[in-house]
Design a protein around this motif. Sequence first.
Motif, PDB file in Angstrom:
ATOM      1  N   SER A 334       0.841  -1.199   0.000  1.00 44.13           N
ATOM      2  CA  SER A 334       0.000   0.000   0.000  1.00 44.13           C
ATOM      3  C   SER A 334       0.876   1.248   0.000  1.00 44.13           C
ATOM      4  CB  SER A 334      -0.916  -0.004   1.229  1.00 44.13           C
ATOM      5  OG  SER A 334      -1.647   1.218   1.303  1.00 44.13           O
ATOM      6  N   PHE A 335       0.622   2.129  -0.953  1.00 42.07           N
ATOM      7  CA  PHE A 335       1.270   3.435  -1.011  1.00 42.07           C
ATOM      8  C   PHE A 335       0.210   4.495  -0.708  1.00 42.07           C
ATOM      9  CE2 PHE A 335       4.768   1.277  -2.526  1.00 42.07           C
ATOM     10  CZ  PHE A 335       5.788   2.090  -3.002  1.00 42.07           C
ATOM     11  N   ASN A 336       0.445   5.295   0.328  1.00 44.91           N
ATOM     12  CA  ASN A 336      -0.508   6.326   0.725  1.00 44.91           C
ATOM     13  C   ASN A 336       0.193   7.682   0.711  1.00 44.91           C
ATOM     14  OD1 ASN A 336      -2.723   7.704   1.699  1.00 44.91           O
ATOM     15  ND2 ASN A 336      -2.382   7.098   3.830  1.00 44.91           N
ATOM     16  N   ASN A 337      -0.030   8.447  -0.372  1.00 42.63           N
ATOM     17  CA  ASN A 337       0.602   9.765  -0.548  1.00 42.63           C
ATOM     18  C   ASN A 337       2.123   9.696  -0.395  1.00 42.63           C
ATOM     19  OD1 ASN A 337      -1.813  11.203  -1.019  1.00 42.63           O
ATOM     20  ND2 ASN A 337      -2.214  11.302   1.193  1.00 42.63           N
ATOM     21  N   ASN A 388       8.188  11.075   2.358  1.00 41.59           N
ATOM     22  CA  ASN A 388       6.914  11.513   2.949  1.00 41.59           C
ATOM     23  C   ASN A 388       5.848  10.474   2.662  1.00 41.59           C
ATOM     24  OD1 ASN A 388       7.741  14.241   3.841  1.00 41.59           O
ATOM     25  ND2 ASN A 388       7.973  14.626   1.644  1.00 41.59           N
ATOM     26  N   GLY A 389       4.770  10.538   3.440  1.00 38.94           N
ATOM     27  CA  GLY A 389       3.665   9.622   3.231  1.00 38.94           C
ATOM     28  C   GLY A 389       3.817   8.348   4.031  1.00 38.94           C
ATOM     29  N   GLU A 390       3.100   7.318   3.612  1.00 42.92           N
ATOM     30  CA  GLU A 390       3.128   6.035   4.319  1.00 42.92           C
ATOM     31  C   GLU A 390       3.121   4.900   3.313  1.00 42.92           C
ATOM     32  OE1 GLU A 390       0.748   3.883   7.984  1.00 42.92           O
ATOM     33  OE2 GLU A 390      -0.418   4.842   6.394  1.00 42.92           O
ATOM     34  N   MET A 391       4.046   3.965   3.509  1.00 45.02           N
ATOM     35  CA  MET A 391       4.095   2.758   2.691  1.00 45.02           C
ATOM     36  C   MET A 391       4.031   1.563   3.625  1.00 45.02           C
ATOM     37  SD  MET A 391       7.014   1.377   0.014  1.00 45.02           S
ATOM     38  CE  MET A 391       8.233   0.977   1.267  1.00 45.02           C
ATOM     39  N   THR A 392       3.088   0.668   3.377  1.00 46.26           N
ATOM     40  CA  THR A 392       2.983  -0.540   4.200  1.00 46.26           C
ATOM     41  C   THR A 392       3.221  -1.767   3.333  1.00 46.26           C
ATOM     42  OG1 THR A 392       0.587  -0.757   3.852  1.00 46.26           O
ATOM     43  CG2 THR A 392       1.321   0.549   5.749  1.00 46.26           C
ATOM     44  N   LEU A 393       3.829  -2.768   3.936  1.00 48.38           N
ATOM     45  CA  LEU A 393       4.108  -4.046   3.293  1.00 48.38           C
ATOM     46  C   LEU A 393       3.563  -5.123   4.213  1.00 48.38           C
ATOM     47  CD1 LEU A 393       7.785  -3.166   2.369  1.00 48.38           C
ATOM     48  CD2 LEU A 393       5.904  -3.340   0.749  1.00 48.38           C
TER      49      LEU A 393
END
Length: 575
Positions: A334-337, A388-393
Amino acid sequence: MLSLLTYAKTYKKELILGPFFKLLEAILELLLPLYMAKLIDEGIKSGDTQQTIKMAMMMLFMSLIGLVCVIICQYYAARASQGFGTELRHHLMKKINALSHSELDAYGTSTLITRMTNDINQLQLALAMLIRLVIRAPFLSIGSIIMAFYIDTTMGIIFIITIPIFSLILWVIMKKTVPLFKRVQQKIDALNETLKETLQGVRVIRSFSKQPQSEKVFDTVSDDLATSYQNVSNLSALLSPITGLIMNGAIVFILSAGSFQVNTGHLSSGEVVALINYMTQMLLALIVVSNLVVIFTKAFASATRVEEMLETQPDIVTTEKEIDDSWENTPLVSFNNVSFQYPLSRGYALKQINFQLKKGETLGIIGPTGSGKTTIAELINRSYDISNGEMTLNGIASFNYPTGKLRQHLGIVPQKSTLFSGTIKSNLLMGNPDATEEMCYSALELAQCLEFVTALPEKLDAPVLANGNNFSGGQKQRLCLARAIIKSPDLLLLDDSLSALDYQTDWLIRKQLRSVLPDMTTIIISQRLSSIKQADHILVLDNGKQVGLGTHDELMKSSDIYQQIAAAQDEKEVH
């Protein structure tokens, strides 16, 4: 520099016994001139043949004992210095592997190679000299002075006077040479960089007939290094002749003053010979000291560069937190901004990227050259951390995911196909060390390279040259793909890694992956519309910005850039 000696801690015995045996040899060497004096005064001068033979045999016995001590010391010095170098290289390589891509980019390949080879070689030599000569040379110098005072106080003063003169000259030369040696190491880095670029680009250079210009550039860098070496060598070379001049002048003075004292009966002929021997010993010891100064000056410059590497803290800090490592969470990626800026870069390579990818889905990424496609793969692999932002794996924030565990779940086929010298099997086992031959052949079949591998006489044991130079571009890409597939990764990243393949082979590989590994999540980065057209999601990038996200049909209606890409490519070749 002393902090690096911790890497020699497993060789404490050698570090202690080596100098000890060298000290024994130095003590025996200091006693020899006294026995020489007795041989002359009590034997030859008195005509006592028995005493002459006795002293000669005693000197021979002491010399043999000294030889044994030297051999033992040399053995311990070689063992400790080579072991120290091996340990230091191991830790330096471990540190290099722990650095992020930003630090590796900042250092550059050439300086890493120089620090791993030339700099550590200088440190190995310095440690060997530390064991062999650092105790012996000062001990002989000081011991010669003491023995000179023991024989005659006036002569001892001559020995004392020479030391500060030599020390002053030594200090001046050291002050000049240390900065020059640091500069020489930098010139070696520049030479390695030029050589690397020339060898890597040799085909381009030949295709444009630029060999003379390339040779001219290399000659300029090489001459620059030679000039730097000459400058520092000219200064360092002054030590030996100046030392010889000072000491030989002192010997002349001893002979002049000694002849007068022999005539007056204050000294014997044997004692004058002993004093000359002690002066020669001190001369040789001081020359050794001067050479040691050169060696340790180089080592000091090298130690600074190695310590800099070892003390570098990686930008990407991995943790060992307990996490859910099942890779069953949704969304998987997931890539969030998410935005990202390369170190030392003024602009953002990626800006406000948003997408989600579930387990078993395929994401295609397309866009013009330089739009940031590969950067997304680098971020997922944690080669760099997002700005910047949030990346989840797997539902876990990327900053909290240990890099070692993360990469166990990833299979990556980079833009540049890289194979390592060895065999086809050894390259495949890099992906899965426990893979059987059956698994190897299965991975080769999925990657559409079974046919050309089985045609080779050695099959899996067929040799692979460095960089896979005995295979074509398409063959290398497929072998790299097989190496990633054999890992059975949860997430397969194909970074424009099918570009050297024809459309039919490209299509067959994607078809096989979908049918044989339906649960594997895949990200395909490509310039070809045909490679990503069937993906569940397609991300369109332009100049680091997200300008489209959807299926092929959706993007054909909503994205101008995607439409332009489709129009520019031959629809007949799009499957």
